[in-house]
Write a protein that holds these residues in place. Structure first.
Motif, PDB file in Angstrom:
ATOM      1  N   SER A   1      27.978 -19.043  13.658  1.00 22.49           N
ATOM      2  CA  SER A   1      27.425 -17.915  12.906  1.00 22.49           C
ATOM      3  C   SER A   1      26.150 -18.330  12.198  1.00 22.49           C
ATOM      4  CB  SER A   1      28.429 -17.379  11.885  1.00 22.49           C
ATOM      5  OG  SER A   1      28.610 -18.312  10.828  1.00 22.49           O
ATOM      6  N   PHE A   2      25.374 -17.315  11.764  1.00 19.15           N
ATOM      7  CA  PHE A   2      24.168 -17.593  11.001  1.00 19.15           C
ATOM      8  C   PHE A   2      24.519 -18.271   9.674  1.00 19.15           C
ATOM      9  CE2 PHE A   2      20.476 -14.929  12.707  1.00 19.15           C
ATOM     10  CZ  PHE A   2      21.002 -14.899  13.996  1.00 19.15           C
ATOM     11  N   ALA A   3      25.583 -17.786   9.042  1.00 16.34           N
ATOM     12  CA  ALA A   3      25.972 -18.309   7.727  1.00 16.34           C
ATOM     13  C   ALA A   3      26.388 -19.779   7.822  1.00 16.34           C
ATOM     14  CB  ALA A   3      27.105 -17.474   7.139  1.00 16.34           C
TER      15      ALA A   3
ATOM     16  N   ALA B   1      23.409 -21.962   8.399  1.00  9.04           N
ATOM     17  CA  ALA B   1      22.627 -22.129   7.176  1.00  9.04           C
ATOM     18  C   ALA B   1      23.196 -23.252   6.321  1.00  9.04           C
ATOM     19  CB  ALA B   1      22.607 -20.815   6.395  1.00  9.04           C
TER      20      ALA B   1
ATOM     21  N   THR C   1      18.968 -21.217   3.473  1.00  8.42           N
ATOM     22  CA  THR C   1      19.587 -19.925   3.132  1.00  8.42           C
ATOM     23  C   THR C   1      19.790 -19.141   4.422  1.00  8.42           C
ATOM     24  OG1 THR C   1      17.471 -18.793   2.833  1.00  8.42           O
ATOM     25  CG2 THR C   1      18.413 -19.913   0.901  1.00  8.42           C
ATOM     26  N   GLN C   2      20.726 -18.180   4.377  1.00  8.79           N
ATOM     27  CA  GLN C   2      20.980 -17.366   5.560  1.00  8.79           C
ATOM     28  C   GLN C   2      19.760 -16.514   5.907  1.00  8.79           C
ATOM     29  OE1 GLN C   2      24.749 -15.400   5.569  1.00  8.79           O
ATOM     30  NE2 GLN C   2      24.253 -14.095   7.310  1.00  8.79           N
ATOM     31  N   SER C   3      19.036 -16.056   4.891  1.00  7.01           N
ATOM     32  CA  SER C   3      17.839 -15.247   5.155  1.00  7.01           C
ATOM     33  C   SER C   3      16.766 -16.086   5.860  1.00  7.01           C
ATOM     34  CB  SER C   3      17.287 -14.669   3.847  1.00  7.01           C
ATOM     35  OG  SER C   3      16.914 -15.721   2.952  1.00  7.01           O
TER      36      SER C   3
ATOM     37  N   THR D   1      17.752 -16.250   9.490  1.00  9.14           N
ATOM     38  CA  THR D   1      17.439 -14.972  10.133  1.00  9.14           C
ATOM     39  C   THR D   1      15.946 -14.866  10.430  1.00  9.14           C
ATOM     40  OG1 THR D   1      19.294 -13.899   9.011  1.00  9.14           O
ATOM     41  CG2 THR D   1      17.549 -12.463   9.861  1.00  9.14           C
TER      42      THR D   1
END
Length: 282
Positions: free
Chosen positions: A20-22, A25, A31-33, A36
């Motif tokens: 997953s992205f989270a 990260a 950070t997840q942002s 992204t």
């Protein structure tokens, strides 16, 4: 000509590996942002969407899966190139000691491993009695030593455990009704200690028949039929045989042979050789 950003490809591979992205990260310390945003930049470079929604998460598109395969290959080549180009050959000399008991069995394998992994390293070999080798190691006269002894000033790892057996000459006639005639090393010896402790614990009488200053002297006395000794099974050959429980002899413990260095003061080259051998398991 456009160039793919290896940092973005590494993030893509991390997303797939972590699920997953989270999770990516957290793994990458971002950070997840930020993750992204990186994938948005990569999509802009490729000109195709790399992810599509799947429930509450995302999965790779066909283009994303194809790019992931290329990314893994490119990252593997990149990382391998860095490893090889940054690698500094270890050179110099390592002084290694080994007891007579394993000079023909255990020592050659250690020497082969050092020569194969560190071809630029010269090896100075010393063969002697284990207590004196450990003294030389403590006094910085050796860099490493194979030993069956523990020493608080040294650290090490086990190379192999060796059975300890009662040895006598092939023609020796053992009389269990008489004190065991021991052939032992003159001075400190773990085998002498093990023999005496085992016989005393079993209530078996013994007498120090012959004292020898070297393993060669012990083997000569055994072949001459002068008595019995406790020694590693490596010493068994056609001229010797093993006495066991059927002969009234008590069991003896195995001995672990360790590769040792001085604790905390080994040189850089010695430490690299030692850690390489430890990682392999010796």
């Amino acid at each position: 000509m456009d160039t793919l950003d290896l940092e973005l490809l590494r993030t893509l591979a991390a997303i797939d590996a972590q699920g997953s992205f989270a999770a990516a990260a957290v793994h990458l310390g971002r950070t997840q942002s930020a993750i992204t945003h990186q994938m948005q930049r990569l999509e802009a470079q490729i000109g195709h969407a790399l992810f599509e929604k799947q429930g509450r998460g995302k999965r790779l598109t066909a283009h994303g899966t194809r790019l992931l395969g290329y990314a893994r290959q490119m990252l593997a080549i990149h990382d391998e190139a860095l490893r090889h180009l940054r690698h500094r050959p270890v050179a110099g000399m390592v002084r290694i000691g080994a007891p007579h008991d394993v000079a023909d069995t255990l020592l050659p394998q250690v020497l082969r491993d050092i020569a194969a992994r560190f071809p630029g390293m010269r090896i100075d070999v010393h063969v002697g009695r284990s207590p004196f080798l450990m003294e030389s190691l403590r006094n910085a006269e050796l860099d490493m030593a194979i030993s069956n002894r523990e020493d608080p000033q040294c650290e090490g790892f086990a190379l192999r455990a060796s059975p300890t057996v009662w040895l006598c000459g092939a023609g020796y006639v053992h009389d269990a009704a008489r004190p065991v005639p021991l052939i032992v090393a003159d001075g400190p010896s773990v085998f002498r200690r093990l023999a005496c402790e085992a016989l005393d614990a079993a209530g078996i009488a013994w007498t120090p028949r012959h004292l020898c200053t070297s393993l060669a002297g012990i083997r000569a006395a055994l072949r001459a039929g002068l008595g019995v000794t406790a020694r590693g099974v490596e010493q068994l050959d056609a001229g010797l045989r093993v006495l066991g429980a059927g002969d009234g002899m008590p069991p003896l413990p195995d001995l672990a042979y360790r590769l040792c260095v001085r604790r905390g003061v080994a040189s850089r080259s010695t430490r690299q050789v030692f850690e390489s051998l430890r990682a392999r398991g010796g």
